[in-house]
Design an enzyme around this catalytic site. Sequence first.
Site, mmCIF file in Angstrom:
data_model
loop_
_atom_site.group_PDB
_atom_site.id
_atom_site.type_symbol
_atom_site.label_atom_id
_atom_site.label_comp_id
_atom_site.label_asym_id
_atom_site.label_seq_id
_atom_site.Cartn_x
_atom_site.Cartn_y
_atom_site.Cartn_z
ATOM 1 N N ASN A 11 -2.028 24.151 31.004
ATOM 2 C CA ASN A 11 -3.118 24.464 30.052
ATOM 3 C C ASN A 11 -3.078 23.546 29.076
ATOM 4 O OD1 ASN A 11 -4.833 25.764 28.555
ATOM 5 N ND2 ASN A 11 -3.849 27.380 27.913
ATOM 6 N N LYS A 13 -5.767 23.214 26.606
ATOM 7 C CA LYS A 13 -6.148 23.308 25.602
ATOM 8 C C LYS A 13 -7.522 22.816 24.914
ATOM 9 C CE LYS A 13 -2.222 26.092 24.320
ATOM 10 N NZ LYS A 13 -1.504 27.037 24.250
ATOM 11 N N HIS A 97 -6.767 34.360 27.173
ATOM 12 C CA HIS A 97 -5.940 33.474 26.870
ATOM 13 C C HIS A 97 -5.987 34.304 25.097
ATOM 14 C CE1 HIS A 97 -3.660 30.785 24.917
ATOM 15 N NE2 HIS A 97 -2.516 30.228 25.595
ATOM 16 N N GLU A 99 -5.037 33.238 21.900
ATOM 17 C CA GLU A 99 -6.439 31.810 21.627
ATOM 18 C C GLU A 99 -7.656 31.926 21.546
ATOM 19 O OE1 GLU A 99 -4.564 28.103 22.481
ATOM 20 O OE2 GLU A 99 -2.232 28.819 21.435
ATOM 21 N N GLU A 167 2.216 36.113 28.607
ATOM 22 C CA GLU A 167 2.637 34.933 27.551
ATOM 23 C C GLU A 167 2.672 36.169 26.162
ATOM 24 O OE1 GLU A 167 0.570 31.519 28.790
ATOM 25 O OE2 GLU A 167 -0.627 32.678 27.571
ATOM 26 N N GLY A 173 3.355 28.076 21.957
ATOM 27 C CA GLY A 173 3.324 26.742 20.931
ATOM 28 C C GLY A 173 4.479 26.965 19.700
ATOM 29 N N SER A 212 5.741 28.244 25.479
ATOM 30 C CA SER A 212 7.024 27.164 24.904
ATOM 31 C C SER A 212 7.951 27.175 26.552
ATOM 32 C CB SER A 212 7.758 27.545 23.841
ATOM 33 O OG SER A 212 7.430 28.235 23.401
ATOM 34 N N GLY A 234 1.214 22.759 26.179
ATOM 35 C CA GLY A 234 2.366 21.606 25.672
ATOM 36 C C GLY A 234 2.847 20.569 26.557
HETATM 37 P P1 PGA Z 1 2.713 26.162 25.741
HETATM 38 O O1 PGA Z 1 0.937 27.009 25.705
HETATM 39 O O2 PGA Z 1 3.029 25.990 26.856
HETATM 40 O O3 PGA Z 1 2.191 25.527 24.281
HETATM 41 O O4 PGA Z 1 4.318 27.836 24.625
HETATM 42 C C1 PGA Z 1 1.124 28.148 26.555
HETATM 43 C C2 PGA Z 1 0.357 28.489 26.445
HETATM 44 O O5 PGA Z 1 -0.163 29.164 25.738
HETATM 45 O O6 PGA Z 1 -0.569 28.838 27.695
#
Ligand code: PGA
Length: 251
Positions: A11, A13, A97, A99, A167, A173, A212, A234
């Site tokens: 992803n 983002k 998600h 976010e 998640e 993140g 993460s 990330g």
């Molecule tokens: P992250 O994000 O691997 O950067 O923690 C995962 C996600 O939000 O799908």
Amino acid sequence: MVAVTPIVIGNWKMNGLQAAVSELEALETAFKAQAPACEVMLCPPATLIAAFAGRAQGTPVLIGGQDCHFNVSGAHTGDISAQMLADAGAKAVIVGHSERRTDHEETDDTVRVKAEAALACALTAIICVGETEAQRDAEATLDVLTAQLTDSVPDGAAAATVIVAYEPVWAIGTGRTPTTSQIAEAHGHIRRVLTDRFGSEGEKMRLLYGGSVKPGNAAEIFAVPHVNGGLIGGASLKATDFEVIVRAIPA
Ligand code: PGA
């Protein structure tokens, strides 16, 4: 436990300009040399979907979107429909998600109608659930997951077309991950809720862990029961890291 084909999804983002196609090309080169042991998908920003889908044709890399509107078309400035994503070459779309739930105040009901819109356009719906840190501290994690699954996953969901991503909001993140026993507890619970509602389809539905995941912890996380792959933020931006994570799926 029913055997399912795992999938690792990147992803991106709100990251990636046209030049980032070089990361997709690097992945393709790597997978030509050695095929991945699972399905692989990248969800780049909407501006890159058509170019990436064209470039990825005939390779093991699938392309998906990060969100869709619940309507097929209409007066919704700035939004993108599931039909548009499919038309651009996407095979799936992430919905719900955290976010989106936070930044755009999306509720479980919004997420469910978005998932329904995705299914109606023959896209796989990748439905995200997960507790906040306050909810975990209040020992409400499993209740939160039950409520999110009940209200966000549409009736008639099937294993071929719905993927659920667990998640934990506090792990996204942040570099913090739950312990493997916390992941096992959440995934076991999600599996039970889905199986109670959807029977054998729920047993086969793919459950991804996200938050993460890095090259250094992916193998340990992917070995947890009922973890059928990952949703990677990330660490999916660089092909070299993402490849290591994909290779952490046991052959
Ligand atoms: P992250 O994000 O691997 O950067 O923690 C995962 C996600 O939000 O799908």
